[in-house]
Design an enzyme around this catalytic site. Sequence first.
Site, PDB file in Angstrom:
ATOM      1  N   ASP A   1       0.928  -1.207   0.090  1.00 56.73           N
ATOM      2  CA  ASP A   1      -0.076  -0.072  -0.060  1.00 56.73           C
ATOM      3  C   ASP A   1       1.016   1.308  -0.081  1.00 56.73           C
ATOM      4  O   ASP A   1       1.793   1.016   0.973  1.00 56.73           O
ATOM      5  CB  ASP A   1      -0.959   0.126   1.428  1.00 56.73           C
ATOM      6  CG  ASP A   1      -1.892  -1.161   1.237  1.00 56.73           C
ATOM      7  OD1 ASP A   1      -2.028  -1.924   0.073  1.00 56.73           O
ATOM      8  OD2 ASP A   1      -2.765  -1.293   2.041  1.00 56.73           O
TER       9      ASP A   1
ATOM     10  N   ASP B   1     -15.353  -3.382  -1.217  1.00 57.31           N
ATOM     11  CA  ASP B   1     -14.757  -3.122   0.036  1.00 57.31           C
ATOM     12  C   ASP B   1     -16.012  -2.849   0.769  1.00 57.31           C
ATOM     13  O   ASP B   1     -16.886  -1.883   0.689  1.00 57.31           O
ATOM     14  CB  ASP B   1     -13.966  -1.801   0.302  1.00 57.31           C
ATOM     15  CG  ASP B   1     -12.630  -1.867  -0.609  1.00 57.31           C
ATOM     16  OD1 ASP B   1     -12.251  -3.175  -0.978  1.00 57.31           O
ATOM     17  OD2 ASP B   1     -12.401  -0.947  -1.422  1.00 57.31           O
TER      18      ASP B   1
END
Length: 241
Positions: free
Chosen positions: A8, A129
């Site tokens: 990330d 998500d």
Amino acid sequence: MNIFPAIDIKDGKVVRLTRGDYNAVTVYSSDAAEVARSFLASGATFLHVVDLDGAKDGALSNFDTVREILSVGGLFVEIGGGIRDEARIRRYLDLGVSRVILGTAALRDPEFLRAMLAAYGEKIAVGVDARDGKVAVEGWLTDTGVDSVGFCRQVRDMGAKTVIYTDIAKDGAMGGTNLEIYRTLVSIEGLEIVASGGVSSEADITALRETGVSAAIVGKAIYAGALDLSRAIKLAEGAAV
């Protein structure tokens, strides 16, 4: 089952968030390419990359960092975060990305998703998500109220072959993954499910493999030293460790 170690990126650095909170950031490295090389050396052949800045504001501020990661070679690289138009999809694919993940754009603009799936096929995955079973977008900052399992079925019907499903409450919390939701999702015919969020132990890897998901994304557990990547890969393949 395949293992996707995660990188990330925020401000060009390798970081992890806890439960998607941009105010709960841990920086692990300033050299994303070196992290990718370490994953490759541990036996990884897949890599999950997220541009956190892009996910939040749609900017393309980490493109050079992604280029450096790809220069390592030898990895199937998928990327998500702020990809909301075809021009960005093309830039990433031309750079050498193997698969692009559409999240916010998939929910906000179904016709765009349908068109991109028709144009690029399996080079497009949908990122779903979820917080408390409802889809969240814009870097997890906006809850939509849309049922996440129903949305997975919708994108399957639009032509999606792969969904990357993240349980936000589990992500980065090192408390285990949501096996129940993955048992539900794998029953959706014609859809490969990639599990993400809270994968933090060898027991999680084994249990996810047994659910039938096609892959699992592992992030914080690797960086924190709770999970050895090479052992995780072997477990996911069903090999003895």
